[in-house]
Design an enzyme around this catalytic site. Structure first.
Site, PDB file in Angstrom:
ATOM      1  N   GLU A 144       0.831  -1.209   0.000  1.00 40.31           N
ATOM      2  CA  GLU A 144       0.000   0.000   0.000  1.00 40.31           C
ATOM      3  C   GLU A 144       0.862   1.254   0.000  1.00 40.31           C
ATOM      4  O   GLU A 144       2.085   1.180   0.160  1.00 40.31           O
ATOM      5  CB  GLU A 144      -0.890   0.014   1.252  1.00 40.31           C
ATOM      6  N   HIS A 167       0.201   5.771   1.019  1.00 39.00           N
ATOM      7  CA  HIS A 167      -0.727   6.757   1.587  1.00 39.00           C
ATOM      8  C   HIS A 167       0.016   8.033   1.915  1.00 39.00           C
ATOM      9  O   HIS A 167       1.250   8.061   1.904  1.00 39.00           O
ATOM     10  CB  HIS A 167      -1.420   6.179   2.827  1.00 39.00           C
ATOM     11  N   HIS A 223       5.070   6.368   8.108  1.00 37.67           N
ATOM     12  CA  HIS A 223       5.278   5.371   9.155  1.00 37.67           C
ATOM     13  C   HIS A 223       6.723   5.453   9.629  1.00 37.67           C
ATOM     14  O   HIS A 223       7.628   5.662   8.823  1.00 37.67           O
ATOM     15  CB  HIS A 223       5.130   3.939   8.617  1.00 37.67           C
ATOM     16  N   HIS A 226       4.939   0.227   0.163  1.00 40.83           N
ATOM     17  CA  HIS A 226       5.645  -0.524   1.198  1.00 40.83           C
ATOM     18  C   HIS A 226       4.927  -1.827   1.508  1.00 40.83           C
ATOM     19  O   HIS A 226       3.697  -1.919   1.407  1.00 40.83           O
ATOM     20  CB  HIS A 226       5.836   0.305   2.468  1.00 40.83           C
ATOM     21  N   CYS A 271       5.177  -0.125  14.619  1.00 41.69           N
ATOM     22  CA  CYS A 271       4.878   0.879  13.601  1.00 41.69           C
ATOM     23  C   CYS A 271       4.247   2.094  14.263  1.00 41.69           C
ATOM     24  O   CYS A 271       3.190   1.995  14.882  1.00 41.69           O
ATOM     25  CB  CYS A 271       3.935   0.305  12.553  1.00 41.69           C
TER      26      CYS A 271
HETATM   27 MN    MN Z   1       1.047   1.622   5.569  1.00 44.13          MN
END
Ligand code: MN
Length: 154
Positions: free
Chosen positions: A65, A67, A71, A105, A119
């Site tokens: 994914e 976004h 992270h 990632h 995370c």
């Molecule tokens: Mn992610």
């Protein structure tokens, strides 16, 4: 959430934490992840961020994914591989992975053992975007990435 902002100590044992819900992910036919669970360790509103622990069984993987939100990841258990943009790297406990905005990632448990990572993420965040077929084709154009996606990283 209960007890926000209150002093609290939760013990750790066998990769679980006291009073932290262990959430196995549902796996449906087309689920883009496999054999991965999630525990939310900190979700205090005053912190502005959350710390989660994701763990996958041998052969498992997280969702591929990207976004807007970032992270900060620290590998916590076992060996595996991560895809970061078009880079594939072997990772081990203690390694840090910075995932910038809009960077593809994925993590994979490639060493025949459980693999887990911490995370850190904003509490307020956008929904992840999954790759389209053209996105996947472009990613697969990189030999190392194709091998990684097929579960056979070098
Ligand atoms: Mn992610």
């Amino acid at each position: 959430m209960t007890e926000a902002g209150q002093p609290r100590i939760r013990n750790f044992r066998d990769f679980r934490w006291d009073a932290v819900e262990h959430r196995p992910y549902k796996e449906e036919g087309s689920a883009p992840f496999r054999a991965i669970s999630r525990q939310v360790l900190f979700e205090e509103p005053a912190l502005g961020c959350e710390l989660r622990y994701f763990e996958m069984e041998a052969g498992g993987f997280s969702t591929l994914e990207r976004h807007e939100h970032m992270h900060g990841v620290m590998v916590f258990r076992g060996h595996g591989h991560c895809l970061l943009g078009t880079t594939v790297r072997a990772v081990k406990p203690g390694d840090l992975v910075t995932i910038p905005a809009w960077t593809w990632h994925q993590f994979r448990a490639t060493a025949g053992e459980p693999f887990g990572f911490l995370c850190m993420v904003n509490r307020e965040r956008d929904r992840p975007q999954l790759p389209t077929e053209p996105d996947l084709s472009a990613l697969r154009g990189v030999t190392e990435v194709a091998a990684f996606l097929d579960g056979e990283p070098a």
